[in-house]
Design a protein around this motif. Structure first.
Motif, PDB file in Angstrom:
ATOM      1  N   ALA A 396       9.168 -21.526  19.043  1.00 27.86           N
ATOM      2  CA  ALA A 396       9.898 -22.769  19.308  1.00 27.86           C
ATOM      3  C   ALA A 396       9.358 -23.453  20.558  1.00 27.86           C
ATOM      4  CB  ALA A 396      11.385 -22.476  19.463  1.00 27.86           C
ATOM      5  N   LYS A 397       9.038 -22.677  21.575  1.00 30.44           N
ATOM      6  CA  LYS A 397       8.478 -23.264  22.794  1.00 30.44           C
ATOM      7  C   LYS A 397       7.091 -23.841  22.526  1.00 30.44           C
ATOM      8  CE  LYS A 397      10.957 -20.566  26.277  1.00 30.44           C
ATOM      9  NZ  LYS A 397      10.855 -19.599  27.383  1.00 30.44           N
ATOM     10  N   ARG A 398       6.331 -23.186  21.672  1.00 36.52           N
ATOM     11  CA  ARG A 398       5.004 -23.726  21.339  1.00 36.52           C
ATOM     12  C   ARG A 398       5.128 -25.067  20.632  1.00 36.52           C
ATOM     13  NH1 ARG A 398       1.645 -18.448  19.047  1.00 36.52           N
ATOM     14  NH2 ARG A 398       1.751 -17.200  20.959  1.00 36.52           N
ATOM     15  N   LEU A 399       6.121 -25.197  19.747  1.00 31.63           N
ATOM     16  CA  LEU A 399       6.338 -26.471  19.070  1.00 31.63           C
ATOM     17  C   LEU A 399       6.717 -27.560  20.072  1.00 31.63           C
ATOM     18  CD1 LEU A 399       8.328 -25.321  15.910  1.00 31.63           C
ATOM     19  CD2 LEU A 399       5.944 -26.070  16.007  1.00 31.63           C
ATOM     20  N   ALA A 400       7.523 -27.199  21.073  1.00 31.59           N
ATOM     21  CA  ALA A 400       7.892 -28.171  22.104  1.00 31.59           C
ATOM     22  C   ALA A 400       6.666 -28.613  22.902  1.00 31.59           C
ATOM     23  CB  ALA A 400       8.945 -27.571  23.035  1.00 31.59           C
ATOM     24  N   VAL A 401       5.761 -27.673  23.159  1.00 26.74           N
ATOM     25  CA  VAL A 401       4.525 -28.016  23.876  1.00 26.74           C
ATOM     26  C   VAL A 401       3.677 -28.980  23.049  1.00 26.74           C
ATOM     27  CG1 VAL A 401       2.356 -27.070  24.759  1.00 26.74           C
ATOM     28  CG2 VAL A 401       4.496 -25.901  25.245  1.00 26.74           C
ATOM     29  N   LEU A 453      -3.956 -31.294  23.413  1.00 31.04           N
ATOM     30  CA  LEU A 453      -3.308 -31.309  22.107  1.00 31.04           C
ATOM     31  C   LEU A 453      -3.936 -30.281  21.174  1.00 31.04           C
ATOM     32  CD1 LEU A 453      -1.279 -32.526  20.171  1.00 31.04           C
ATOM     33  CD2 LEU A 453      -2.902 -34.360  19.677  1.00 31.04           C
ATOM     34  N   LYS A 454      -5.269 -30.151  21.215  1.00 27.12           N
ATOM     35  CA  LYS A 454      -5.936 -29.148  20.369  1.00 27.12           C
ATOM     36  C   LYS A 454      -5.485 -27.738  20.727  1.00 27.12           C
ATOM     37  CE  LYS A 454     -10.137 -31.854  19.499  1.00 27.12           C
ATOM     38  NZ  LYS A 454     -11.607 -31.964  19.764  1.00 27.12           N
ATOM     39  N   ARG A 455      -5.412 -27.451  22.038  1.00 23.61           N
ATOM     40  CA  ARG A 455      -4.982 -26.119  22.467  1.00 23.61           C
ATOM     41  C   ARG A 455      -3.534 -25.854  22.060  1.00 23.61           C
ATOM     42  NH1 ARG A 455      -7.944 -27.555  27.183  1.00 23.61           N
ATOM     43  NH2 ARG A 455      -6.002 -28.139  28.249  1.00 23.61           N
ATOM     44  N   ALA A 456      -2.696 -26.878  22.187  1.00 26.81           N
ATOM     45  CA  ALA A 456      -1.293 -26.691  21.819  1.00 26.81           C
ATOM     46  C   ALA A 456      -1.149 -26.446  20.320  1.00 26.81           C
ATOM     47  CB  ALA A 456      -0.476 -27.918  22.241  1.00 26.81           C
ATOM     48  N   ARG A 457      -1.889 -27.204  19.516  1.00 23.70           N
ATOM     49  CA  ARG A 457      -1.792 -27.024  18.063  1.00 23.70           C
ATOM     50  C   ARG A 457      -2.368 -25.688  17.602  1.00 23.70           C
ATOM     51  NH1 ARG A 457      -3.459 -33.183  16.119  1.00 23.70           N
ATOM     52  NH2 ARG A 457      -1.338 -34.068  16.274  1.00 23.70           N
ATOM     53  N   ALA A 458      -3.322 -25.165  18.371  1.00 29.11           N
ATOM     54  CA  ALA A 458      -3.900 -23.868  18.009  1.00 29.11           C
ATOM     55  C   ALA A 458      -2.858 -22.757  18.059  1.00 29.11           C
ATOM     56  CB  ALA A 458      -5.058 -23.536  18.950  1.00 29.11           C
ATOM     57  N   THR A 461      -0.452 -22.646  14.427  1.00 29.92           N
ATOM     58  CA  THR A 461      -1.013 -22.497  13.083  1.00 29.92           C
ATOM     59  C   THR A 461      -0.165 -21.526  12.267  1.00 29.92           C
ATOM     60  OG1 THR A 461      -2.451 -20.700  13.807  1.00 29.92           O
ATOM     61  CG2 THR A 461      -3.334 -22.939  13.960  1.00 29.92           C
ATOM     62  N   ASP A 462      -0.443 -21.461  10.961  1.00 33.67           N
ATOM     63  CA  ASP A 462       0.288 -20.517  10.109  1.00 33.67           C
ATOM     64  C   ASP A 462       0.066 -19.087  10.565  1.00 33.67           C
ATOM     65  OD1 ASP A 462       1.296 -22.563   8.610  1.00 33.67           O
ATOM     66  OD2 ASP A 462      -0.251 -22.444   7.047  1.00 33.67           O
ATOM     67  N   GLU A 463      -1.170 -18.786  10.983  1.00 32.78           N
ATOM     68  CA  GLU A 463      -1.443 -17.428  11.461  1.00 32.78           C
ATOM     69  C   GLU A 463      -0.628 -17.113  12.708  1.00 32.78           C
ATOM     70  OE1 GLU A 463      -3.629 -19.696  10.745  1.00 32.78           O
ATOM     71  OE2 GLU A 463      -4.763 -18.927   9.019  1.00 32.78           O
ATOM     72  N   ALA A 464      -0.555 -18.078  13.619  1.00 33.86           N
ATOM     73  CA  ALA A 464       0.228 -17.860  14.844  1.00 33.86           C
ATOM     74  C   ALA A 464       1.710 -17.697  14.519  1.00 33.86           C
ATOM     75  CB  ALA A 464       0.015 -19.022  15.811  1.00 33.86           C
ATOM     76  N   ARG A 465       2.185 -18.501  13.574  1.00 33.07           N
ATOM     77  CA  ARG A 465       3.595 -18.378  13.198  1.00 33.07           C
ATOM     78  C   ARG A 465       3.885 -17.019  12.575  1.00 33.07           C
ATOM     79  NH1 ARG A 465       6.018 -19.396   8.451  1.00 33.07           N
ATOM     80  NH2 ARG A 465       4.166 -20.458   7.658  1.00 33.07           N
TER      81      ARG A 465
END
Length: 521
Positions: A396-401, A453-458, A461-465
């Motif tokens: 959830a925090k990653r999504l906020a970032v 933005l690229k680092r945040a989206r990395a 990803t589905d793998e990270a989730r």
């Protein structure tokens, strides 16, 4: 302090206004005016935090869709000087976070709809200023009431005259009342006041708040601009600087005169020694403190729903483990609080054994005996709950970032596009150097935001989730294993106590028997 501001304006065809254009600009949308065929595209504008549409109960579905509502509002008017929309511009307290400002916006919008029965589009805008305090909302309303069959009669009571003034007073009072109630609900002491400044100044003097009284009675100085400011710094005299000096002098004279008049009329106590207008300004500067930016998500463009928190548990002043000297009662309370926060984040987690264990500790709290074994069990469960809570909040925090990074990228992109559109390369070489420097700064900012933005989206990803979900499962199983061991140990103690001849069985989980209690004196 929270600042009150509300303003009502109208959009008229006689002035060349269009409700479709106004709605597109305020919400950052692409809308087409079917009456003229013009496309109003503001999708690249920044600063739109959230935009929502509301309408009276029973309104048709299209009243909640901007691309259908505003073209229909234009078609409903057939005069060349028709008023096509009405706007209520309201300041939102910077002391609130995004979710709280969204709730306040909906409350104000619903109050307006209940009274006037029109459809509205409310667009919350971010400050756009360096101090970060100018949050505000543009509530764009149709001039006709909304019925189940479409547009009805016009809201004539808002057009002007004595009834119009009464309605304006009602709107201002309602905005202030709702703003103050939401500030109080958020636990914030700041309040707003919709009354005239001179009335507020008199009240401030009666309270002995001279800094507030001065701020309410002063005439604002004029903006100097960068060129005049540079000249003033070099010691050069300017007309604008002279005007500001005159305004400051008149402010001080007016403030002193106001104090004398209030004392003559018995409406204020004597001014404390040495408390002049200059002292009031100094007091006001000291009272200003840092502002806190809320943790709500920022939503670009039309969201269709209100901004909300990402489901994170409220942070307590300290998230550390109980200190060694903590009592058993404090440790049990800590375990219960951590469990409730974990379940608030995800109520479907399989924590049957942990729930059973913590519930038993809470029910038997008055009989629990302090022992190293019980402390180890409590500490183990508390640590496991905190680890599980941390795992639940990671994604959830990653999504906020990501949301924040997207907003900053769009702002940098807009600045880059605006510079290219408004600042063509100059012909002279010495001006080109400055142009290249300014262009390079914007390009560097755009590259920086793009990489962020690229680092945040990395991290989303589905793998990270899946990895985050697997970590939650692992933490959950580890916590259940600890709770199971504590339950088994308690059951074993109870069984061993039952085997002793003439000795009552020992209740499980640290509950002492009569044999272990000290006799009363």
């Amino acid at each position: 302090m929270a600042i009150y501001h509300s303003r009502i304006k109208t959009f008229s065809r006689a002035k060349g206004d269009s409700s479709v254009a106004a709605a597109a600009y305020r919400a950052g949308l692409l809308l087409v005016d079917h009456l003229t065929g013009r496309r109003h595209d503001y999708r690249h504008r920044g600063g739109v935090v959230e935009s929502i549409c509301l309408a009276p109960e029973g309104a048709p579905d299209w009243a909640f869709i901007p691309s259908e509502l505003w073209p229909a509002a234009e078609l409903a008017e057939n005069r060349k000087n028709s008023t096509v929309a009405r706007e209520f511009e309201v300041a939102l307290p910077h002391e609130l976070d995004d979710a709280q400002r969204s709730d306040l916006t909906v409350a104000i919008s619903e109050a307006l709809i209940d009274r006037y029965q029109f459809a509205i589009q409310a667009s919350i805008h971010s400050p756009g200023t360096r101090d970060g305090r100018n949050f505000h909302v543009h509530i764009l309303a149709t001039t006709r009431r909304m019925t189940p069959d479409g547009f009805g009669d016009k809201t004539r009571e808002l057009d002007g005259g004595s009834s119009g003034r009464l309605e304006v007073d009602w709107v201002r009072a309602t905005v202030a009342e709702l703003t103050n109630s939401h500030l109080a609900l958020a636990g914030i002491e700041a309040r707003v006041d919709h009354r005239r400044l001179e009335v507020q100044a008199e009240d401030a003097m009666l309270r002995g708040d001279w800094a507030e009284a001065f701020a309410l009675t002063r005439q604002p100085t004029k903006h100097l601009g960068k060129n005049v400011t540079a000249m003033e710094r070099k010691g050069m005299e300017t007309d604008r600087g002279a005007q500001n000096d005159q305004i400051i002098e008149e402010n001080e004279e007016g403030f002193e005169s106001l104090i004398k008049q209030a004392n003559r009329e018995g409406r204020a106590v004597a001014v404390p020694p040495g408390h002049s207008a200059a002292q009031a300004r100094a007091d006001q500067r000291r009272q200003r403190g840092p502002y806190v930016v809320g943790n709500g998500l920022i939503i670009e463009g039309l969201s269709g729903v209100r901004a909300s928190q990402i489901g994170l548990g409220a942070e307590r002043p300290s998230d550390k483990s109980p200190v060694a000297g903590a009592s058993i009662e404090e440790m049990v309370d800590e375990a219960g609080m951590e469990l409730s926060e974990v379940l608030a984040l995800n109520p479907d987690l399989p924590l049957e054994k942990t729930r059973r264990l913590v519930s038993h500790w809470q029910a038997a709290l008055s009989n629990l005996m302090d022992s190293p074994t019980l402390r180890r069990q409590l500490q183990s469960v508390v640590d496991g709950l905190k680890q599980l809570k941390t795992s639940l909040m990671v994604f959830a925090k990653r999504l906020a970032v990501v949301t924040r990074a997207e907003r900053l990228f769009h702002m940098a992109e807009q600045a880059w596009e605006q510079f290219n559109a408004d600042c063509p390369k100059p012909a002279t070489e010495w001006m080109s150097r400055d142009w290249l420097a300014r262009r390079g700064r914007r390009l560097a900012a755009l590259d920086k935001r793009s990489n962020e933005l690229k680092r945040a989206r990395a991290g989303t990803t589905d793998e990270a989730r899946h990895a985050c979900e697997a970590e939650v499962v692992r933490r959950n199983e580890a916590l259940e294993h600890r709770s199971s061991m504590a339950l088994d140990q308690g059951a074993m103690e109870a069984e061993q106590g039952a085997l002793g001849a003439g000795v009552p069985s020992t209740p499980p989980l640290g509950v002492p028997t009569t044999r272990r209690r000290r006799p009363s004196p």
